[in-house]
Motif scaffolding. Structure first.
Motif: not given
Length: 445
Positions: A55, A60-63, A157
């Motif tokens: 992670y 953060q927020g991206k797939d 993550g």
């Protein structure tokens, strides 16, 4: 030789329906011939690779699945043969029909964390079938996608990237080149840093084809030899760190110590222990085949970006009796001699043999053949999709008689080499005991 055994791990997944990812732009619809090195029975199999990524808060927020899927579609514009299908031409010659249909892609969510896989990642991996789903009928050679890719998102993550590729289309270095392009585009690139080059004719046999070497790797083994079983196979991984390598080195003569690579040393050790474990007839011939990348042997050089197979499998051959009754230095010498035969001329001779003997020669199903491939220097660990470098990268398991050397760390954090081995269950028990005995002997037990 510490044995790295898989930890028990059970988890459930939510798998999206497999989809075909096609190039984002129109690509040429044409037929491309494979080289005479690509197009051989011994390379007609699938190889699974796997990469673990931690992670990264900055992402953060991206797939990762969507980022990689989009980058894959963009990369296929340049590597459009990967989006095609294999067909069979005259005399069984394999042809890539560049249809643009796409490669198979799967998105998965798993209720497990990266930490639960342990602090020493190594093949074989627990629940691997969940990390790279074997889509029914997807392993057929003809009329099937050439690549299967799965991105598994973990609940912490982190994520896992797994890929299975058809070996006739590329070798490990060619695969790394393609994966690097995907990673570059995942980070925002719009073109290839290294442009892909097809030109498979450069690895074809000459005209007329001339076989100028003995190719024991393709010997037609007599029917009395043991065939590779289809069931009751076991996978184990064996770790060799600095202490193990140094200890093994003390077993060979002084004149070999300073000119023997770690690969040669470990290959000799594993070949010997494996042969003991198989309980073969003492008079039976056994072979060790080491995969050799020949890109540096061509003069003039192959074009930068050539991603076809530029590998040969020169064989060391001896009898079971000679291998077991001679010291380890004897085996090391055999391995070194096989490696020394890797030349451009050797590759041309292999190509000629494939043409003259209809490409049907296959060493991958003979128990008495042990095939090793060193992946530690290719650079899969540098592939960064935007989340940083990998925690582990390499072959996901042994494939029958073929073992891959991969870079790993021990539970103590030592950097070393793991080698997955695949054997029938009784032979695996004897193999482990043989390594333990060797270790005990060296320590003076």
């Amino acid at each position: 030789m510490a044995i790295a055994s898989s930890i028990p791990l059970v988890f459930s997944v939510q798998r999206c329906k497999p989809e075909l990812v096609a190039p984002t732009k129109p690509t040429p619809h044409e037929h491309k011939l494979l080289s005479d090195i690509d197009d051989q029975a011994a390379l007609r199999f699938q190889v699974p690779f796997i990469q673990f990524y931690e992670y990264n808060p900055s992402m953060q927020g991206k797939d990762p699945a969507e980022v990689i899927r989009e980058a894959l579609a963009n990369a296929l514009v340049f590597y459009y043969p990967f989006a095609g299908r294999l067909r069979e031409g005259p005399n069984g010659k394999l042809i890539v029909d560049c249809t643009g249909e796409g490669v198979m892609f799967i998105k998965v969510d798993a209720d497990v964390t990266l930490e639960q896989f342990g602090n020493a990642l190594h093949p074989p991996f627990p629940c691997f079938d969940e990390l790279l789903y074997d889509v029914p009928d997807s392993e057929r050679m003809l009329n099937c996608p050439l690549l299967l890719i799965q991105v598994t998102r973990l609940k912490c993550g982190s994520f896992i990237f797994a890929i299975r590729f058809n070996h006739v289309i590329c070798d490990g270095i060619g695969l790394k080149q393609f994966m690097s392009t995907i990673s570059e585009m995942a980070r925002g690139a719009t073109s290839c840093f290294i442009s892909p080059i097809w030109e498979r004719h450069l690895l074809d046999a000459g005209d007329p084809p001339r076989v100028i070497f003995y190719h024991h790797e393709y010997d037609e083994v007599e029917p009395t030899a043991i065939s590779w079983p289809l069931d009751n196979l076991v996978q184990r991984s064996f770790f060799f760190g600095p202490v193990e390598v140094s200890t093994l080195r003390s077993l060979i003569p002084l004149h070999l110590c300073h000119c023997t690579t770690k690969f040669e040393l470990l290959t000799a050790c594993l070949w010997r222990c494996r042969t003991i474990a198989l309980n073969l007839n003492p008079n039976e011939k056994v072979r060790m085949l080491c995969t050799g990348n020949l890109r540096s042997k061509f003069n003039p050089s192959l074009p930068l970006g050539y991603y076809g197979n530029v590998i040969v499998f020169p064989a060391a051959i001896t009898t079971v009796r000679n291998l077991l009754h001679n010291p380890l230095g004897y085996t090391v010498e055999l391995v070194k001699q096989a490696k020394a035969s890797m030349t451009k001329e050797y590759a041309k001779s292999v190509a000629a043999l494939m043409v003259l003997r209809a490409k049907q020669l296959n060493f991958t199903k003979i128990v008495g053949s042990f095939v090793v491939s060193d992946l530690t220097k290719i650079g899969f660990e540098d592939i960064d999709f935007g989340w940083g470098k990998v925690v582990f990268a390499g072959a996901a398991k042994a494939v029958g008689v073929i073992s891959f050397f991969v870079s790993t760390k021990s539970t103590k954090g030592e950097v070393g080499t793991s080698v997955p081995i695949c054997l029938p269950a009784p032979a695996m028990e004897r193999f482990e005991k043989e390594l333990d005995m060797l270790k005990g002997h060296l320590l003076g037990f």
